[in-house]
Design a protein around this motif. Structure first.
Motif, PDB file in Angstrom:
ATOM      1  N   ALA A 209      -6.460  10.465  -4.894  1.00 28.60           N
ATOM      2  CA  ALA A 209      -7.216  11.516  -4.201  1.00 28.60           C
ATOM      3  C   ALA A 209      -6.508  12.865  -4.374  1.00 28.60           C
ATOM      4  CB  ALA A 209      -7.354  11.163  -2.724  1.00 28.60           C
ATOM      5  N   THR A 213      -7.928  15.956  -6.598  1.00 23.11           N
ATOM      6  CA  THR A 213      -8.095  17.225  -5.890  1.00 23.11           C
ATOM      7  C   THR A 213      -7.344  18.339  -6.622  1.00 23.11           C
ATOM      8  OG1 THR A 213      -8.277  16.000  -3.828  1.00 23.11           O
ATOM      9  CG2 THR A 213      -7.861  18.353  -3.636  1.00 23.11           C
ATOM     10  N   GLN A 243     -11.994   5.752  -4.453  1.00 21.15           N
ATOM     11  CA  GLN A 243     -11.121   6.867  -4.019  1.00 21.15           C
ATOM     12  C   GLN A 243     -11.299   8.084  -4.925  1.00 21.15           C
ATOM     13  OE1 GLN A 243      -6.938   5.777  -3.853  1.00 21.15           O
ATOM     14  NE2 GLN A 243      -7.450   3.794  -2.980  1.00 21.15           N
ATOM     15  N   ALA A 247     -12.908  11.668  -3.763  1.00 20.43           N
ATOM     16  CA  ALA A 247     -12.151  12.916  -3.878  1.00 20.43           C
ATOM     17  C   ALA A 247     -12.892  13.919  -4.749  1.00 20.43           C
ATOM     18  CB  ALA A 247     -10.763  12.628  -4.449  1.00 20.43           C
TER      19      ALA A 247
END
Ligand code: ZN
Length: 270
Positions: A209, A213, A243, A247
């Motif tokens: 994540a 990001t 995940q 994200a």
């Protein structure tokens, strides 16, 4: 747990990810620890093994050099030997897992990683079939702690996949998150038995994540950043794919490049 139950437990928990039927191995149950040690001595001499300090194996070395908690072992020919006086209910599943692990996994992973992951999977399988794993607490606790931190980076689904199908994707996923060369450093520490160092290397562990990001929220997102997100997505197991998707989802909308938005939506199934 008997042999059939153990085999079913592994099949139920991991049959799908293993992609082939779980094998039961050839199980021999011996009467006590002395009998188990005698077999370890016999096989070690037969295989030309050496003691940790480099001496050719002799009778009595098993008792001298091997951790007194050993309850069984598995050999490359899928034979399994269990001490019936052992009190860890995960032992049979544990040894049977060794027999079903990918050859690439066994070749690439040091014993500490192999044993930590094997015991983690054994506990999962035993519990998933409704049995208690109580009594397994002293089976490889330090190894389990270290591989737990590794799973914190790559995800437990990706570790399980690596165990049954080979560790190449797991290694690439680890380095995608932690940086080039980091997996080799972690493995070297584990191979040296320096679990404290291995844990230190993972103290600033990142995860998918965070990485996704970072890649998608800079002031300038390059096509290479987008492709890296897609590459990571391709390396990981289903839980970890979720995940990555979670994200990426909110960040994709804010990408100004329409081509990048479309590429991510298709590749990540957003
Ligand atoms: Zn083991």
């Amino acid at each position: 747990m008997n042999a059939a139950t153990a085999q079913q437990a592994i099949q139920k928990a991991f049959g799908k990810v293993a992609g082939q039927p779980i094998t039961g191995g050839k199980i021999t149950v011996v009467d006590n620890k002395a009998a188990l040690y005698a077999l370890i001595d016999q096989f070690s001499m037969q295989d030309g093994d050496k003691s940790p300090d480099g001496k050719p194996w002799e009778a009595g070395f098993a008792e001298k050099y091997i951790d007194g908690r050993v309850l069984g072992f598995a050999r490359k020919d899928s034979s399994i030997y269990i001490d019936k006086t052992g009190t860890d209910p995960t032992i049979l599943v544990h040894e049977m897992l060794h027999v079903n692990a990918s050859k690439d996994w066994q070749a690439a992973m040091p014993t500490s990683v192999d044993e930590g992951v094997t015991e983690d999977l054994a506990i999962q399988a035993v519990k998933a079939s409704g049995f208690s794993a109580s009594g397994s607490e002293s089976t490889y606790p330090k190894e389990r702690e270290a591989v737990g931190l590794m799973a914190g980076v790559v995800g437990s689904g990706t570790v399980t996949n690596a165990y049954f199908n080979g560790p190449t994707a797991m290694q690439a996923a680890y380095e995608a998150v932690m940086g080039a060369g980091t997996f080799a450093a972690f493995i070297a520490a584990m191979r040296a038995g320096n679990l404290e160092k291995a844990k230190k290397l993972l103290r600033k562990a990142s995860n998918y994540a965070q990485k996704v990001t970072d890649l998608l929220s800079g002031w300038w997102v390059s096509d290479a950043d987008v492709e890296e997100v897609i590459r990571i997505y391709g390396l990981v197991a289903d839980d970890e794919k979720r995940q990555v998707r979670n994200a990426a989802q909110p960040l994709v909308t804010s990408l100004s490049n329409m081509g990048q938005r479309a590429r991510l939506r298709i590749a990540l199934n957003l």
